[in-house]
Design a protein around this motif. Structure first.
Motif, PDB file in Angstrom:
ATOM      1  N   GLY A 194      -2.535  -6.928   1.578  1.00  0.00           N
ATOM      2  CA  GLY A 194      -0.960  -7.355   1.433  1.00  0.00           C
ATOM      3  C   GLY A 194      -0.410  -7.143   2.518  1.00  0.00           C
ATOM      4  O   GLY A 194      -0.914  -6.847   3.693  1.00  0.00           O
ATOM      5  N   ALA A 195       1.096  -6.974   2.316  1.00  0.00           N
ATOM      6  CA  ALA A 195       2.133  -6.934   3.419  1.00  0.00           C
ATOM      7  C   ALA A 195       1.907  -5.687   3.858  1.00  0.00           C
ATOM      8  O   ALA A 195       2.111  -5.634   5.133  1.00  0.00           O
ATOM      9  CB  ALA A 195       3.337  -7.238   2.682  1.00  0.00           C
ATOM     10  N   MET A 196       1.705  -4.472   3.297  1.00  0.00           N
ATOM     11  CA  MET A 196       1.548  -3.133   3.837  1.00  0.00           C
ATOM     12  C   MET A 196       0.565  -3.012   4.909  1.00  0.00           C
ATOM     13  O   MET A 196       0.492  -2.329   5.782  1.00  0.00           O
ATOM     14  CB  MET A 196       1.750  -2.093   2.992  1.00  0.00           C
ATOM     15  N   GLY A 197      -0.394  -3.731   4.562  1.00  0.00           N
ATOM     16  CA  GLY A 197      -1.806  -3.695   5.366  1.00  0.00           C
ATOM     17  C   GLY A 197      -1.554  -4.074   6.658  1.00  0.00           C
ATOM     18  O   GLY A 197      -2.432  -3.705   7.828  1.00  0.00           O
ATOM     19  N   ASP A 198      -0.526  -5.101   7.067  1.00  0.00           N
ATOM     20  CA  ASP A 198      -0.272  -5.536   8.238  1.00  0.00           C
ATOM     21  C   ASP A 198       0.231  -4.397   9.232  1.00  0.00           C
ATOM     22  O   ASP A 198       0.206  -4.576  10.621  1.00  0.00           O
ATOM     23  CB  ASP A 198       0.627  -6.668   8.408  1.00  0.00           C
ATOM     24  N   ASP A 199       0.542  -3.252   8.819  1.00  0.00           N
ATOM     25  CA  ASP A 199       1.118  -1.852   9.784  1.00  0.00           C
ATOM     26  C   ASP A 199       0.136  -1.260  10.075  1.00  0.00           C
ATOM     27  O   ASP A 199       0.346  -0.275  10.807  1.00  0.00           O
ATOM     28  CB  ASP A 199       2.315  -1.507   9.050  1.00  0.00           C
ATOM     29  N   TYR A 200      -1.102  -1.379   9.713  1.00  0.00           N
ATOM     30  CA  TYR A 200      -2.233  -0.433   9.836  1.00  0.00           C
ATOM     31  C   TYR A 200      -3.306  -1.236  10.494  1.00  0.00           C
ATOM     32  O   TYR A 200      -3.422  -2.362  10.273  1.00  0.00           O
ATOM     33  CB  TYR A 200      -2.858   0.328   8.525  1.00  0.00           C
ATOM     34  N   ILE A 201      -4.348  -0.347  10.879  1.00  0.00           N
ATOM     35  CA  ILE A 201      -5.635  -1.022  11.512  1.00  0.00           C
ATOM     36  C   ILE A 201      -6.388  -1.022  10.338  1.00  0.00           C
ATOM     37  O   ILE A 201      -6.587   0.147   9.883  1.00  0.00           O
ATOM     38  CB  ILE A 201      -6.146  -0.492  12.711  1.00  0.00           C
TER      39      ILE A 201
END
Length: 105
Positions: A22-29
């Protein structure tokens, strides 16, 4: 301080594919992006090291004089640099006594 190299590798790795979390995953590898992150990190560290060795006055910019004085060192890293590829460009803002330059590799 190699933070710019680390950040560049991080940004390119996380943009490699859409997150599955989801959207939060784009801030992490994510795990599937980690190998690409390590490859990118190695490459950007090499760029950063070459840049740092060339930027003799540590202003995070490479002047034409710095480029010319480090040319022999750079040619060991990347091969021959053709002198006709370095171009002096006039500034669009009409800066007095300054010029920009670029290398067209």
């Amino acid at each position: 301080d190699a933070k710019p190299a680390i950040m560049r590798a991080f940004q390119i790795a996380k943009k490699r594919g859409k997150s599955t979390r989801g959207a939060m995953g784009d801030d992490y590898i994510e795990f599937r992006e980690f190998r690409f992150f390590l490859l990118s990190l190695r490459q950007y560290f090499e760029y950063w090291e070459a840049f740092s060795r060339t930027d003799s006055d540590n202003d995070r910019r490479i002047s034409l004089d710095e480029f010319k004085s480090a040319q022999e060192k750079m040619e060991v890293w990347v091969g021959p640099i053709q002198s006709g590829r370095v171009q002096i460009c006039s500034r669009e803002d009409g800066g007095v006594g300054r010029s920009d330059w670029r290398y067209r590799g």
